[in-house]
Motif scaffolding. Sequence first.
Motif, PDB file in Angstrom:
ATOM      1  N   ILE A   1      14.593  -3.785   7.888  1.00  0.00           N
ATOM      2  CA  ILE A   1      13.845  -3.412   6.686  1.00  0.00           C
ATOM      3  C   ILE A   1      12.764  -2.421   7.090  1.00  0.00           C
ATOM      4  O   ILE A   1      11.985  -2.674   8.002  1.00  0.00           O
ATOM      5  CB  ILE A   1      13.211  -4.636   6.006  1.00  0.00           C
ATOM      6  CG1 ILE A   1      14.288  -5.608   5.556  1.00  0.00           C
ATOM      7  CG2 ILE A   1      12.347  -4.206   4.818  1.00  0.00           C
ATOM      8  CD1 ILE A   1      13.757  -6.915   5.009  1.00  0.00           C
ATOM      9  N   ALA A   2      12.744  -1.294   6.394  1.00  0.00           N
ATOM     10  CA  ALA A   2      11.727  -0.264   6.629  1.00  0.00           C
ATOM     11  C   ALA A   2      10.880  -0.145   5.365  1.00  0.00           C
ATOM     12  O   ALA A   2      11.398   0.196   4.304  1.00  0.00           O
ATOM     13  CB  ALA A   2      12.379   1.072   6.958  1.00  0.00           C
ATOM     14  N   THR A   3       9.605  -0.450   5.491  1.00  0.00           N
ATOM     15  CA  THR A   3       8.688  -0.305   4.364  1.00  0.00           C
ATOM     16  C   THR A   3       7.948   1.009   4.549  1.00  0.00           C
ATOM     17  O   THR A   3       7.165   1.163   5.485  1.00  0.00           O
ATOM     18  CB  THR A   3       7.692  -1.477   4.303  1.00  0.00           C
ATOM     19  OG1 THR A   3       8.431  -2.699   4.241  1.00  0.00           O
ATOM     20  CG2 THR A   3       6.790  -1.365   3.083  1.00  0.00           C
ATOM     21  N   ALA A   4       8.213   1.951   3.657  1.00  0.00           N
ATOM     22  CA  ALA A   4       7.609   3.282   3.737  1.00  0.00           C
ATOM     23  C   ALA A   4       6.422   3.339   2.790  1.00  0.00           C
ATOM     24  O   ALA A   4       6.546   3.078   1.596  1.00  0.00           O
ATOM     25  CB  ALA A   4       8.627   4.347   3.374  1.00  0.00           C
ATOM     26  N   PHE A   5       5.259   3.684   3.342  1.00  0.00           N
ATOM     27  CA  PHE A   5       4.053   3.858   2.538  1.00  0.00           C
ATOM     28  C   PHE A   5       3.949   5.331   2.185  1.00  0.00           C
ATOM     29  O   PHE A   5       3.896   6.177   3.069  1.00  0.00           O
ATOM     30  CB  PHE A   5       2.826   3.364   3.299  1.00  0.00           C
ATOM     31  CG  PHE A   5       2.823   1.864   3.465  1.00  0.00           C
ATOM     32  CD1 PHE A   5       2.267   1.051   2.502  1.00  0.00           C
ATOM     33  CD2 PHE A   5       3.413   1.276   4.570  1.00  0.00           C
ATOM     34  CE1 PHE A   5       2.277  -0.323   2.638  1.00  0.00           C
ATOM     35  CE2 PHE A   5       3.435  -0.091   4.715  1.00  0.00           C
ATOM     36  CZ  PHE A   5       2.868  -0.902   3.743  1.00  0.00           C
ATOM     37  N   VAL A   6       3.941   5.604   0.886  1.00  0.00           N
ATOM     38  CA  VAL A   6       3.963   6.981   0.422  1.00  0.00           C
ATOM     39  C   VAL A   6       2.705   7.290  -0.371  1.00  0.00           C
ATOM     40  O   VAL A   6       2.091   6.418  -0.982  1.00  0.00           O
ATOM     41  CB  VAL A   6       5.216   7.278  -0.442  1.00  0.00           C
ATOM     42  CG1 VAL A   6       6.477   7.059   0.353  1.00  0.00           C
ATOM     43  CG2 VAL A   6       5.244   6.435  -1.680  1.00  0.00           C
ATOM     44  N   SER A   7       2.343   8.558  -0.320  1.00  0.00           N
ATOM     45  CA  SER A   7       1.207   9.059  -1.072  1.00  0.00           C
ATOM     46  C   SER A   7       1.687  10.229  -1.921  1.00  0.00           C
ATOM     47  O   SER A   7       1.876  11.328  -1.411  1.00  0.00           O
ATOM     48  CB  SER A   7       0.115   9.493  -0.097  1.00  0.00           C
ATOM     49  OG  SER A   7      -0.996   9.977  -0.793  1.00  0.00           O
ATOM     50  N   PRO A   8       1.927   9.986  -3.229  1.00  0.00           N
ATOM     51  CA  PRO A   8       2.362  11.078  -4.107  1.00  0.00           C
ATOM     52  C   PRO A   8       1.194  12.018  -4.392  1.00  0.00           C
ATOM     53  O   PRO A   8       0.149  11.593  -4.867  1.00  0.00           O
ATOM     54  CB  PRO A   8       2.819  10.376  -5.385  1.00  0.00           C
ATOM     55  CG  PRO A   8       2.784   8.921  -5.106  1.00  0.00           C
ATOM     56  CD  PRO A   8       1.935   8.712  -3.908  1.00  0.00           C
ATOM     57  N   ILE A   9       1.386  13.283  -4.077  1.00  0.00           N
ATOM     58  CA  ILE A   9       0.316  14.276  -4.258  1.00  0.00           C
ATOM     59  C   ILE A   9       0.588  15.024  -5.560  1.00  0.00           C
ATOM     60  O   ILE A   9       1.661  15.574  -5.759  1.00  0.00           O
ATOM     61  CB  ILE A   9       0.271  15.228  -3.063  1.00  0.00           C
ATOM     62  CG1 ILE A   9       0.009  14.422  -1.785  1.00  0.00           C
ATOM     63  CG2 ILE A   9      -0.804  16.302  -3.262  1.00  0.00           C
ATOM     64  CD1 ILE A   9       0.177  15.188  -0.519  1.00  0.00           C
ATOM     65  N   GLY A  10      -0.387  15.026  -6.429  1.00  0.00           N
ATOM     66  CA  GLY A  10      -0.258  15.733  -7.691  1.00  0.00           C
ATOM     67  C   GLY A  10       0.479  14.962  -8.768  1.00  0.00           C
ATOM     68  O   GLY A  10       0.894  15.531  -9.765  1.00  0.00           O
ATOM     69  N   ALA A  11       0.632  13.670  -8.594  1.00  0.00           N
ATOM     70  CA  ALA A  11       1.329  12.859  -9.591  1.00  0.00           C
ATOM     71  C   ALA A  11       0.312  12.142 -10.464  1.00  0.00           C
ATOM     72  O   ALA A  11      -0.648  11.554  -9.958  1.00  0.00           O
ATOM     73  CB  ALA A  11       2.227  11.842  -8.919  1.00  0.00           C
TER      74      ALA A  11
END
Length: 135
Positions: free
Chosen positions: A56-66
Motif C-alpha cells: 500500500i502506497a499512501t501518496a500525500f498530494v498538494s493540489p496547486i491552484g485548486a
Amino acid sequence: MSRLQSSGPTQRQLRVGEQVRHALSEMLPRGEIIDPVIETTVISITEVRMSPDLKIATAFVSPIGANDTDAVIAALNKYAKFIRGRVSFALKQMKYMPEFRFRLDTSYDNFAKINDLLRSPEVARDLGGEEDKED
C-alpha cells in the motif's frame, strides 16, 4: 527480533516510497488521465509512505491552484487503479505493485500555523524577555 510498533519506517520503505513518488510525479503531468478536475490542476506529490509489506502506497498530494481540494483527492482515488497500471512500467523491479491511496497534504498548513504562533506578540514577548530571568 521483532520491530517495535513506534519505530519509524525502514530504509527500504523510504527508498521505495521515494521511487514511487518520482514515478507518480512523472506520470501525472503527462495528461494521461482524462478528468477535468485533474487536467486543470497542478498536482504536487509531496510524500509517499509505504506500508511495511510495500503493498500500500499512501501518496500525500498538494493540489496547486485548486479551489476544491477534496474534489482533486476524490478524482485521484477514483483513478487509482489506472494510475497503478501506468506507474507499473516505471516500477518493474517491485515484486508486487502497490495499491495507491491519495491523501491531502496538510503539512504546509501546519507549518504556517506554527510560524504564525511563533510570530505572535505573546510569544515574541516571552522569547525576548531576558531581563525577566531570576538568578
